[in-house]
Structure formats: C-alpha cells, structure tokens
Design a protein around this motif. Structure first.
Motif, PDB file in Angstrom:
ATOM      1  N   LEU A  67      -8.247   4.076   3.744  1.00 23.99           N
ATOM      2  CA  LEU A  67      -8.064   3.575   3.021  1.00 23.99           C
ATOM      3  C   LEU A  67      -9.309   2.862   1.866  1.00 23.99           C
ATOM      4  N   LEU A 150       2.480  -4.983   6.251  1.00 33.75           N
ATOM      5  CA  LEU A 150       1.625  -3.572   5.770  1.00 33.75           C
ATOM      6  C   LEU A 150       2.552  -2.726   4.929  1.00 33.75           C
ATOM      7  N   MET A 154       1.569  -1.607   1.196  1.00 33.69           N
ATOM      8  CA  MET A 154       1.607  -0.273   0.783  1.00 33.69           C
ATOM      9  C   MET A 154       2.347  -0.045  -0.654  1.00 33.69           C
ATOM     10  N   ALA A 157       0.156  -1.022  -3.280  1.00 37.95           N
ATOM     11  CA  ALA A 157      -1.143  -0.154  -3.453  1.00 37.95           C
ATOM     12  C   ALA A 157      -0.405   0.784  -4.459  1.00 37.95           C
ATOM     13  N   ILE A 158       0.724   1.130  -4.308  1.00 37.98           N
ATOM     14  CA  ILE A 158       1.289   2.121  -4.994  1.00 37.98           C
ATOM     15  C   ILE A 158       1.694   1.783  -6.256  1.00 37.98           C
TER      16      ILE A 158
END
Length: 169
Positions: A67, A150, A154, A157-158
């Motif tokens: 990360l 989580l 993710m 984050a994308i």
C-alpha cells in the motif's frame, strides 16, 4: 545460538529503522521499513508466536508495504527526495527519544513482574475456529464487516487513482 540470532535481528531492526527515518528517498525508506517488519516477525518466530509472526509478515510486511509503495508511485515521483530537516528539529526529536527511552527503561526495571504459573498452548486452528465462530464469543460478524470495509477502501483507492477521468457523458 538463540542469543546470537536475537542480537542479529535486533541489530537489523535498529539499523534499518534508523535508515528508514533518515533516508531522503521515499521508496528507499519504505523498503527499509519492510526489512524492519520482517526482522520483527523473525523475533516472533523465535519466541514461538507463529500466528503473530505470520500476521506480521502478511499484513504488515505484505499489505501495508505494498500500500505504501502504491501510494508513493501514485502520488509522487519514485525518485522524489524529501526536504532536509532543520538541525533544531533533529535535536528536539533526539532529546525526546532519549527521554522516552529513559522512561520506558525505568518502567521496565522498576515494575515487579510476576511469573506465570499456568501455560496454555493455543493452536492456530483454535484461533481460526474462534474467528469464524458464530456462537457466543465468535467473531464472524466483525470479520465480515472488516471484509466489506476493505472492499470499500479498495474501490475508493481505485476511484482516487483514476482521478478526473471518471466523468458522466
């Protein structure tokens, strides 16, 4: 043999921790941190905490470091150098570290530790059954909530990595 291995791992931890906080290149600092985390898992293996050592390797040594590397690659240039810290801040940080070390050592040496008379070995399978149990004392619900969290992280984050490319037509 164990004492020698302990001192080698402790030396790795200290050397790479110092290298991590003094490195001016971000990617190198993250790699040095990876070496620190791997050495800490070696200490866990030495004292026969295999589950904690495996968690240390997979979660911290694997997930967190990956990360950090991805965030460095997405946000900054790989060869980016951090700004030089003024000497005044270095002296203050050093003095605070020495005071913190002194307080910690004082607390360790003055606390009346008592020996444990009972020892119960816990197997990894027992931990797994407890984590995935749905009866009283089971942790399946928090386990599933963390999984959903989580996945949401993710996805976030994308979306952040894609930036302004996501536009409605």
């Amino acid at each position: 043999m164990e004492a020698t291995l302990f001192y080698i791992l402790a030396a790795f931890i200290v050397i790479f921790a110092i290298a991590s906080v003094t490195s001016r290149k971000i990617l190198r600092a993250v790699i040095y941190l990876l070496f620190v985390l791997i050495s800490i898992s070696g200490l866990y293996f030495m004292i026969n905490y295999n589950l904690l050592a495996a968690i240390q390797l997979t979660v911290y040594g694997g997930g967190v470091i990956v990360l950090f590397i991805f965030s460095v690659l997405l946000v900054h240039h790989v060869e980016l150098e951090l700004e030089k810290t003024p000497i005044k801040k270095k002296i203050i940080a050093g003095l605070l570290s020495i005071v913190g070390l002194g307080i910690t050592l004082w607390a360790i040496f003055t606390y009346p530790f008592q020996t444990a008379n009972t020892y119960k070995s816990i197997e990894v399978a027992d931990v797994g059954y407890k984590l995935l149990g749905y009866e009283d004392g089971g942790f399946i619900l928090p386990f599933e909530v963390i999984s959903v969290l989580l996945v949401a992280v993710m996805i976030g984050a994308i979306i952040i990595a894609k930036g302004k490319k996501l536009k409605e037509n």
